[in-house]
Write an enzyme that holds these catalytic residues in place. Structure first.
Site, PDB file in Angstrom:
ATOM      1  CG  ASN A  86      -1.710   1.229   1.422  1.00 36.75           C
ATOM      2  OD1 ASN A  86      -1.867   2.004   0.472  1.00 36.75           O
ATOM      3  ND2 ASN A  86      -2.241   1.445   2.613  1.00 36.75           N
ATOM      4  CE  LYS A  98       0.239   3.329   4.889  1.00 44.46           C
ATOM      5  NZ  LYS A  98       0.020   3.441   6.321  1.00 44.46           N
ATOM      6  CG  HIS A 142      -5.970   1.544   5.179  1.00 45.23           C
ATOM      7  ND1 HIS A 142      -5.525   2.472   6.089  1.00 45.23           N
ATOM      8  CD2 HIS A 142      -4.923   0.699   4.948  1.00 45.23           C
ATOM      9  CE1 HIS A 142      -4.252   2.204   6.387  1.00 45.23           C
ATOM     10  NE2 HIS A 142      -3.871   1.132   5.709  1.00 45.23           N
ATOM     11  CD  GLU A 158      -3.026   5.226   6.869  1.00 45.06           C
ATOM     12  OE1 GLU A 158      -3.001   5.333   5.632  1.00 45.06           O
ATOM     13  OE2 GLU A 158      -2.104   4.716   7.525  1.00 45.06           O
ATOM     14  CD  GLU A 170      -3.658  -2.890   7.441  1.00 46.89           C
ATOM     15  OE1 GLU A 170      -2.518  -3.084   7.049  1.00 46.89           O
ATOM     16  OE2 GLU A 170      -4.313  -1.873   7.161  1.00 46.89           O
ATOM     17  CB  SER A 190       5.021  -1.823  12.078  1.00 48.73           C
ATOM     18  OG  SER A 190       4.564  -0.508  12.332  1.00 48.73           O
TER      19      SER A 190
HETATM   20  C1  PEP Z   1      -0.890  -0.106   5.880  1.00 50.00           C
HETATM   21  O1  PEP Z   1      -0.776   0.881   5.186  1.00 50.00           O
HETATM   22  O2  PEP Z   1      -1.887  -0.808   5.757  1.00 50.00           O
HETATM   23  C2  PEP Z   1       0.166  -0.442   6.836  1.00 50.00           C
HETATM   24  C3  PEP Z   1       0.072  -1.557   7.504  1.00 50.00           C
HETATM   25  O3  PEP Z   1       1.189   0.461   6.981  1.00 50.00           O
HETATM   26  P1  PEP Z   1       2.630   0.169   7.667  1.00 50.00           P
HETATM   27  O4  PEP Z   1       3.136  -1.126   7.096  1.00 50.00           O
HETATM   28  O5  PEP Z   1       3.464   1.337   7.300  1.00 50.00           O
HETATM   29  O6  PEP Z   1       2.391   0.028   9.148  1.00 50.00           O
END
Ligand code: PEP
Length: 253
Positions: free
Chosen positions: A9, A11, A95, A97, A167, A213
């Site tokens: 992703n 973003k 997601h 966010e 997540e 992460s």
């Molecule tokens: C994500 O964007 O879904 C995500 C898990 O980001 P990160 O790996 O940076 O934590």
């Protein structure tokens, strides 16, 4: 055995030129890799050129979000038909966010899931608890609500087409990943909930990914667990070496 799935992703990162560079490098690096499905979700502005670069490769394209109407007076929104038109086979839905920063609801997630399935796009439905919810002992209840509303009214034929990404919000972009034990507990809960409460058949191998992460140092420890069918990767998917290392650790030996 389900094929592991790793989704990058991107973003709101990368202008068109670096996005195309990264896509080209991934195509080269992954040319001989098998046993894993790899999907990238660039920003809207790079979907078309990146889609052209990866179209004859093993990589697939995903949207990060879309609106559930097909067209019309929805200034600033992008229809799933438009994502499909530029080559997307997958889209993230709900997601954290989107939920936390843009107020997306479970009801909206449900509309998007139905629309995606109708159009033959694989919905990657994101669920997960905030730190406050975890500390208050509300993790399972939070995920239960997200699943029961977000996945409502799917037919038996539609259910196998889903992908779920667990997540935890506290792990996204923080550098603090959930431990394999924490992830396994939630993935088992999700699988049980799908079968016992949402009527999924046990044979249906809905893939449940972990995101939060994930990086090249922790991916092996997480992805060797049979409960974890792959990863949704944010930050580390912007780096060629890290993302390829994560993809390699998803392959079952
Ligand atoms: C994500 O964007 O879904 C995500 C898990 O980001 P990160 O790996 O940076 O934590």
């Amino acid at each position: 055995m389900t094929t592991p799935l790793v989704i990058g992703n991107w973003k709101m990162n990368l202008l068109t030129a670096p996005a195309c560079e990264l896509a080209k490098s991934l195509v080269d690096q992954l040319a001989d890799v098998s046993g894993v499905d790899v999907v990238i979700a660039p920003p809207f502005t790079s979907l078309y050129p990146v889609g052209q670069i990866i179209k004859s490769s093993r990589l697939c394209l995903a949207g990060q979000n879309f609106y559930y109407e097909s067209n019309g007076a929805y200034t600033g929104e992008v229809a799933l038909e438009m994502l499909k038109d530029v080559g997307c086979d997958y889209s993230l839905i709900g997601h954290s966010e989107r939920r936390c920063l843009f107020g997306e609801s479970d009801e909206g997630v449900n509309k998007k899931v139905h629309h995606a399935i109708d159009l033959g796009i694989t919905p990657v439905v994101c669920v997960g608890e905030t730190l406050e919810q975890r500390n208050a002992g509300a993790t399972l209840a939070t995920i239960e609500t997200q699943l029961s509303i977000g996945l409502a009214d799917l037919s038996q034929e539609e259910k196998p087409r889903l992908v779920i990404a667990y997540e935890p919000v506290w792990a996204i972009g923080t550098g603090v990943n959930a431990t394999p034990e924490q992830v396994i507990e939630i993935h088992k809960f999700i699988r049980k909930y799908l079968v016992e409460r949402l009527g999924f058949s046990e044979e249906v191998g809905v893939r449940i990914l972990y995101g939060g992460s994930v990086n090249s140092e922790n991916s092996e420890q997480l992805l060797r667990e049979k409960e974890i069918d792959g990863a949704l990767v944010g930050g580390a998917s912007l780096n060629l070496e890290s993302f390829c290392a994560i993809i390699n650790s998803a392959i079952e030996i």
